[in-house]
Design a protein around this motif. Structure first.
Motif, mmCIF file in Angstrom:
data_model
loop_
_atom_site.group_PDB
_atom_site.id
_atom_site.type_symbol
_atom_site.label_atom_id
_atom_site.label_comp_id
_atom_site.label_asym_id
_atom_site.label_seq_id
_atom_site.Cartn_x
_atom_site.Cartn_y
_atom_site.Cartn_z
ATOM 1 N N ALA A 1 0.836 -1.212 0.000
ATOM 2 C CA ALA A 1 0.000 0.000 0.000
ATOM 3 C C ALA A 1 0.866 1.255 0.000
ATOM 4 N N ASP A 2 1.960 1.242 0.764
ATOM 5 C CA ASP A 2 2.848 2.409 0.792
ATOM 6 C C ASP A 2 3.447 2.652 -0.592
ATOM 7 N N TYR A 3 3.907 1.579 -1.208
ATOM 8 C CA TYR A 3 4.499 1.697 -2.549
ATOM 9 C C TYR A 3 3.465 2.226 -3.546
ATOM 10 N N GLU A 4 2.294 1.611 -3.549
ATOM 11 C CA GLU A 4 1.279 1.987 -4.537
ATOM 12 C C GLU A 4 0.722 3.384 -4.278
ATOM 13 N N SER A 5 0.672 3.781 -3.001
ATOM 14 C CA SER A 5 0.073 5.085 -2.700
ATOM 15 C C SER A 5 1.014 6.243 -2.962
ATOM 16 N N TRP A 6 2.299 6.057 -2.679
ATOM 17 C CA TRP A 6 3.199 7.217 -2.720
ATOM 18 C C TRP A 6 4.030 7.327 -3.986
ATOM 19 N N VAL A 7 4.373 6.228 -4.640
ATOM 20 C CA VAL A 7 5.206 6.321 -5.848
ATOM 21 C C VAL A 7 4.560 7.196 -6.928
ATOM 22 N N PRO A 8 3.221 7.186 -7.086
ATOM 23 C CA PRO A 8 2.637 8.081 -8.088
ATOM 24 C C PRO A 8 2.895 9.571 -7.805
ATOM 25 N N HIS A 9 3.232 9.920 -6.561
ATOM 26 C CA HIS A 9 3.506 11.325 -6.215
ATOM 27 C C HIS A 9 4.979 11.694 -6.367
ATOM 28 N N LEU A 10 5.815 10.705 -6.685
ATOM 29 C CA LEU A 10 7.256 10.958 -6.779
ATOM 30 C C LEU A 10 7.575 11.641 -8.115
ATOM 31 N N ALA A 11 8.333 12.743 -8.037
ATOM 32 C CA ALA A 11 8.735 13.461 -9.251
ATOM 33 C C ALA A 11 9.585 12.554 -10.140
ATOM 34 N N ALA A 12 9.613 12.857 -11.425
ATOM 35 C CA ALA A 12 10.328 12.011 -12.399
ATOM 36 C C ALA A 12 11.795 11.843 -12.014
ATOM 37 N N ASP A 13 12.413 12.898 -11.483
ATOM 38 C CA ASP A 13 13.833 12.815 -11.113
ATOM 39 C C ASP A 13 14.027 12.609 -9.602
ATOM 40 N N GLY A 14 12.957 12.196 -8.921
ATOM 41 C CA GLY A 14 13.041 11.971 -7.474
ATOM 42 C C GLY A 14 13.637 10.612 -7.142
ATOM 43 N N LEU A 15 13.874 10.388 -5.861
ATOM 44 C CA LEU A 15 14.459 9.123 -5.401
ATOM 45 C C LEU A 15 13.458 8.341 -4.560
ATOM 46 N N LEU A 16 13.454 7.027 -4.781
ATOM 47 C CA LEU A 16 12.672 6.107 -3.956
ATOM 48 C C LEU A 16 13.659 5.366 -3.054
ATOM 49 N N VAL A 17 13.451 5.456 -1.750
ATOM 50 C CA VAL A 17 14.356 4.797 -0.797
ATOM 51 C C VAL A 17 13.531 3.803 0.020
ATOM 52 N N ARG B 1 9.606 -5.180 -7.050
ATOM 53 C CA ARG B 1 8.547 -4.624 -7.898
ATOM 54 C C ARG B 1 8.986 -3.298 -8.510
ATOM 55 N N ALA B 2 9.640 -2.450 -7.696
ATOM 56 C CA ALA B 2 10.119 -1.163 -8.214
ATOM 57 C C ALA B 2 11.102 -1.393 -9.365
ATOM 58 N N LEU B 3 11.999 -2.363 -9.206
ATOM 59 C CA LEU B 3 12.960 -2.659 -10.284
ATOM 60 C C LEU B 3 12.219 -3.122 -11.537
ATOM 61 N N ALA B 4 11.191 -3.948 -11.332
ATOM 62 C CA ALA B 4 10.415 -4.466 -12.470
ATOM 63 C C ALA B 4 9.594 -3.360 -13.126
ATOM 64 N N GLU B 5 9.294 -2.325 -12.373
ATOM 65 C CA GLU B 5 8.450 -1.243 -12.895
ATOM 66 C C GLU B 5 9.261 -0.026 -13.327
ATOM 67 N N GLY B 6 10.553 -0.228 -13.588
ATOM 68 C CA GLY B 6 11.331 0.828 -14.232
ATOM 69 C C GLY B 6 12.291 1.594 -13.350
ATOM 70 N N PHE B 7 12.350 1.265 -12.058
ATOM 71 C CA PHE B 7 13.359 1.918 -11.213
ATOM 72 C C PHE B 7 14.701 1.208 -11.384
ATOM 73 N N ALA B 8 15.769 1.971 -11.221
ATOM 74 C CA ALA B 8 17.122 1.416 -11.253
ATOM 75 C C ALA B 8 17.778 1.694 -9.909
ATOM 76 N N GLU B 9 18.625 0.762 -9.477
ATOM 77 C CA GLU B 9 19.271 0.936 -8.181
ATOM 78 C C GLU B 9 20.422 1.932 -8.270
ATOM 79 N N VAL B 10 20.397 2.914 -7.386
ATOM 80 C CA VAL B 10 21.471 3.906 -7.319
ATOM 81 C C VAL B 10 22.529 3.435 -6.332
ATOM 82 N N SER B 11 22.080 2.936 -5.179
ATOM 83 C CA SER B 11 23.027 2.456 -4.174
ATOM 84 C C SER B 11 22.335 1.552 -3.165
ATOM 85 N N ALA B 12 23.135 0.778 -2.452
ATOM 86 C CA ALA B 12 22.646 -0.123 -1.411
ATOM 87 C C ALA B 12 23.601 -0.036 -0.230
#
Ligand code: SAH
Ligand code: MG
Length: 216
Positions: free
Chosen positions: A158-174, A195-206
């Protein structure tokens, strides 16, 4: 990132001390990685940084200081009644956080004292409520979404689905508490990370269980 940028993205000694003294679940090394991501996202987007899972304000201190530097805000969402594993009888319960009058967890007073003492209250907007309900009435773009709330599949999804749509195109998902090996911890945050990786996010760091992602 150059060495100069790395140094620039480290918190001042008093901010680090306030973070280390705060009640919570963010290890120092992961906190430093969160801080660096937050400083970068605030600088690049100039948009507010949003956290799901304020608890007692430990990680919020870092987002607030990053927001302060960029002239933006840290927003942090929590119903302040604790996650499943923080309830009485569970592994992460802290009896000092129970409101004796109500008989339930209430982390909001400790949260407010922590941010006030750190001098960061002016840079924080605390949203008290359930994450999907807050997201449903939210209407502004975000520079960073930090998911550190409930650890069941229901809540993490729910957190992923609710908030990712509000993330700016150049924003970061942590995402915090990502454990690829089930022996290390629950799998819900790991599943939203996949799921984020499958939906087009790329990993910046871990760093430890913290993952920083950007839209590819
Ligand atoms: N970021 C904190 C730790 C957060 S613990 C730190 O640095 O220490 C997880 C928090 O998520 C708890 O305070 C719990 O109340 C909150 N939470 C769990 N599910 C939630 C939901 N659906 N909506 C809002 N908050 C939630
Ligand atoms: Mg966490």
């Amino acid at each position: 990132m150059t060495e100069t940028e790395r140094t620039a993205a480290a918190p001042a000694a008093e901010v680090l001390a306030a973070f280390e003294a705060a009640t919570g679940f963010m290890p120092v090394d992961e906190g430093l990685a969160l801080y660096a991501a937050a400083v970068g996202a605030a600088r690049d987007t100039n948009l507010p940084l949003l956290e799901v899972g304020s608890y007692c304000g430990r990680s919020t201190i870092l987002l607030a200081d990053a927001a302060r530097q960029a002239g933006t805000l840290a927003l942090t969402v929590d119903h302040h009644r604790g996650s499943e594993e923080q309830q009485p009888g569970w592994e992460y319960h802290d009896a000092s956080l129970v409101d004796p009058e109500v008989g339930r967890m209430d982390t909001l007073p400790r949260f407010r004292r922590t941010l006030y003492a750190a001098g960061l209250e002016p840079y924080v907007v605390a949203l008290v409520g359930r994450s999907p309900q807050v997201a449903a009435v939210w209407g502004a773009p975000l520079g960073l979404v930090f998911v550190d709330g409930g650890h069941t599949d229901e809540h993490a999804t729910a957190d992923y689905e609710s908030w990712v749509p509000h993330l700016a195109a150049d924003g970061l998902l942590v995402i915090h508490d990502v454990f690829p090996d089930p022996a290390d911890g629950g799998q819900a945050p790991y599943r939203i990370y996949l799921r984020a990786l499958a939906e087009g996010f790329a990993e910046v760091s871990a760093h430890g269980s913290l993952r920083v992602l950007r839209r590819g």
